[in-house]
Design a protein around this motif. Structure first.
Motif, mmCIF file in Angstrom:
data_model
loop_
_atom_site.group_PDB
_atom_site.id
_atom_site.type_symbol
_atom_site.label_atom_id
_atom_site.label_comp_id
_atom_site.label_asym_id
_atom_site.label_seq_id
_atom_site.Cartn_x
_atom_site.Cartn_y
_atom_site.Cartn_z
ATOM 1 N N ALA A 145 3.883 -7.345 -0.606
ATOM 2 C CA ALA A 145 3.986 -5.929 -0.231
ATOM 3 C C ALA A 145 2.590 -5.437 0.125
ATOM 4 N N ASN A 146 2.480 -4.133 0.333
ATOM 5 C CA ASN A 146 1.179 -3.495 0.507
ATOM 6 C C ASN A 146 0.983 -2.502 -0.628
ATOM 7 N N LEU B 55 0.214 0.696 -2.441
ATOM 8 C CA LEU B 55 0.465 2.047 -1.956
ATOM 9 C C LEU B 55 -0.816 2.820 -1.660
ATOM 10 N N SER C 27 11.121 -3.987 -5.467
ATOM 11 C CA SER C 27 11.428 -2.902 -4.532
ATOM 12 C C SER C 27 11.580 -1.548 -5.212
ATOM 13 N N THR C 28 11.756 -1.538 -6.514
ATOM 14 C CA THR C 28 11.897 -0.271 -7.246
ATOM 15 C C THR C 28 10.547 0.319 -7.649
ATOM 16 N N ARG C 29 9.469 -0.383 -7.399
ATOM 17 C CA ARG C 29 8.142 0.046 -7.856
ATOM 18 C C ARG C 29 7.445 0.893 -6.791
ATOM 19 N N HIS C 30 8.090 1.994 -6.418
ATOM 20 C CA HIS C 30 7.634 2.870 -5.336
ATOM 21 C C HIS C 30 6.273 3.506 -5.580
ATOM 22 N N GLU D 260 3.749 2.015 -6.743
ATOM 23 C CA GLU D 260 2.703 0.990 -6.646
ATOM 24 C C GLU D 260 2.592 0.366 -5.262
ATOM 25 N N VAL D 261 3.738 0.079 -4.630
ATOM 26 C CA VAL D 261 3.737 -0.696 -3.382
ATOM 27 C C VAL D 261 4.747 -0.165 -2.376
ATOM 28 N N VAL D 262 4.540 -0.567 -1.120
ATOM 29 C CA VAL D 262 5.489 -0.272 -0.044
ATOM 30 C C VAL D 262 5.704 -1.550 0.765
ATOM 31 N N GLY D 263 6.833 -1.602 1.475
ATOM 32 C CA GLY D 263 7.101 -2.725 2.370
ATOM 33 C C GLY D 263 7.305 -4.049 1.666
ATOM 34 N N VAL D 264 8.034 -4.042 0.576
ATOM 35 C CA VAL D 264 8.259 -5.255 -0.214
ATOM 36 C C VAL D 264 9.204 -6.203 0.526
#
Length: 99
Positions: A12-13, A15, A53-56, A58-62
């Motif tokens: 991912a990237n 955030l 994918s639920t870790r909004h 922390e990261v985006v584009g998982v």
């Protein structure tokens, strides 16, 4: 006939920083692909993807990226992932400054 599952990592990237990160076996995000958890079971890979994918906050584009096992950890099988691992190509800064 479905395509055979190949090893993958969750990527991912970050955030806030925007850096490429990889999910480790202990649920941390690392900018170092060598520390990524190499997923060889399709069901487990899908579970890790859903969890990540639920870790909004922390990261985006998982997503799951194809890899192969290497001597020092997972290695990309596609140019895109090699490019993401090494960082921007226009200047030697960030990850490339450490090479």
């Amino acid at each position: 006939m479905p395509k055979a599952f190949t090893p993958k990592v969750v990527t991912a990237n970050a955030l806030l920083a925007g850096d490429v990160v990889y999910l480790t076996a202990d649920d941390a995000w690392s900018p170092d692909l060598r520390q990524a958890e190499l997923l060889t079971d399709e069901a487990h890979a899908q579970l890790r993807l859903v969890e990540a994918s639920t870790r909004h906050a922390e990261v985006v584009g998982v997503y799951l990226a194809d890899m192969v096992p290497g001597d020092k950890g997972p290695e990309p099988t596609h140019f895109r992932e090699e490019f993401r691992r090494t960082g921007p190509s226009n200047h030697r800064h960030g990850k490339q400054a450490d090479l």
